[in-house]
Design a protein around this motif. Structure first.
Motif, PDB file in Angstrom:
ATOM      1  N   ASP A   5      30.784  48.770  48.151  1.00  0.00           N
ATOM      2  CA  ASP A   5      31.186  49.738  47.121  1.00  0.00           C
ATOM      3  C   ASP A   5      32.429  50.531  47.505  1.00  0.00           C
ATOM      4  N   ALA A   6      33.120  50.105  48.541  1.00  0.00           N
ATOM      5  CA  ALA A   6      34.258  50.906  49.034  1.00  0.00           C
ATOM      6  C   ALA A   6      35.291  51.150  47.956  1.00  0.00           C
ATOM      7  N   ASN A   7      35.544  50.146  47.132  1.00  0.00           N
ATOM      8  CA  ASN A   7      36.539  50.290  46.071  1.00  0.00           C
ATOM      9  C   ASN A   7      35.940  50.130  44.686  1.00  0.00           C
ATOM     10  N   SER A   8      34.615  50.194  44.611  1.00  0.00           N
ATOM     11  CA  SER A   8      33.954  50.125  43.308  1.00  0.00           C
ATOM     12  C   SER A   8      32.860  51.184  43.280  1.00  0.00           C
ATOM     13  N   GLY A   9      31.610  50.823  43.103  1.00  0.00           N
ATOM     14  CA  GLY A   9      30.544  51.820  43.100  1.00  0.00           C
ATOM     15  C   GLY A   9      30.578  52.672  41.846  1.00  0.00           C
ATOM     16  N   THR A  10      29.737  53.702  41.832  1.00  0.00           N
ATOM     17  CA  THR A  10      29.643  54.595  40.673  1.00  0.00           C
ATOM     18  C   THR A  10      30.821  55.554  40.656  1.00  0.00           C
TER      19      THR A  10
END
Length: 288
Positions: A208-213
């Protein structure tokens, strides 16, 4: 004689270069601003702005008029404002939203207690304030403190620490790749690089380093963390109350220091008034 309101609208357009911002400052819609421009052109018998798909730009005649008007309306606004403020002691502050809601506002009653006659006008904005031209006594800026023509005092250097709801704390609490990978990461729109920077510094990775919530603001990201939606990285000062209340925990994981910090800033070309000096001194004391 040309309409003063139309001339004022033109001067704002010349200053900001964007119809939307000029209309906002004047308190009208962009279409109303465009109408005022047409009215002024009719009164003066010349074309002042070019209209295309990209917005409004000044013609050569428009640039000549803007040069002639100069800062006349700004000086008028300043004179009227000074007259209106003569019987009050005002302190006009501009800062960013996170600093205002998460740190400054909870502490302002303390400042008001020691300066009860000072009337505070607080504005939160992400844009850079021009302390020479705009009607603010001081601002609190985020950056490296390298601003030309600004008297700046560092409040604190920023850092990033991991925070999460107690129920998300990995078993044992230690930082491992496995423990980190079990967490969802929360991001805020204005700070998309915080998690990647923290992960790179501690030499770990996450899907999730460059995505996630993604949340619109850090304030919303904090509320999402309290709700157990994931973990965020943030300066501890902004979640201190939530940690004390037990709504969030910060595991004993690395704290990453940043090059940026929060600064009190004012124009050195304006007299240092008693309210501004008192606010600066109080801020420096409260931040340390």
């Amino acid at each position: 004689m040309a309409s003063l309101r139309a001339l004022h609208a033109f001067s704002l357009l010349a200053r900001y270069g964007r119809a939307a911002q000029a209309a906002e400052q004047l308190g009208v819609s962009p279409s109303a601003l465009s109408h005022l421009m047409r009215k002024l052109e009719g009164e003066l018998g010349t074309t002042l702005v070019l209209r295309d798909g990209r917005g409004l730009t000044l013609t050569e005649e428009g640039q000549r008029l803007a040069l002639g008007i100069g800062d006349a309306f700004e000086r008028i606004d300043g004179a009227v404002d000074s007259f209106k403020r003569r019987s009050r002691t005002e302190l006009r502050i501009s800062t960013v939203s996170t600093f205002a809601t998460r740190w400054l506002i909870p502490r302002l009653p303390e400042f008001q207690a020691i300066q009860p006659d000072v009337e505070i006008l607080l504005s939160a904005s992400t844009r850079v304030i021009d302390l020479e031209r705009e009607n603010y006594d001081c601002t609190i800026r985020l950056g490296k403190g390298i601003w030309q023509g600004v008297d700046a005092s560092l409040l604190w250097q920023e850092h990033l620490a991991v925070a999460m709801a107690p129920g998300l704390l990995p078993a044992g609490g230690g930082l491992t790749q496995e423990a980190l990978s079990s967490l969802r990461l929360l991001h805020s729109t204005s700070r998309r690089n915080d998690w990647p920077h923290w992960l790179e510094t501690v030499e770990l990775n996450h899907g999730d380093a460059n995505s996630g919530t993604l949340l619109e603001s850090r304030d919303l990201a904090i509320q999402a963390a309290i709700a157990g939606m994931g973990a965020l990285v943030i300066d501890r000062r902004f979640v201190d109350q939530e940690i004390k209340a037990g709504h969030l925990v910060m595991p004993d994981w690395p704290i990453v220091e940043l090059e940026t910090g929060y600064w009190f800033a004012r124009s050195p070309n304006r007299p240092l008034s008693r309210p501004v000096a008192a606010f600066r001194d109080w801020l420096l004391s409260a931040a340390n």
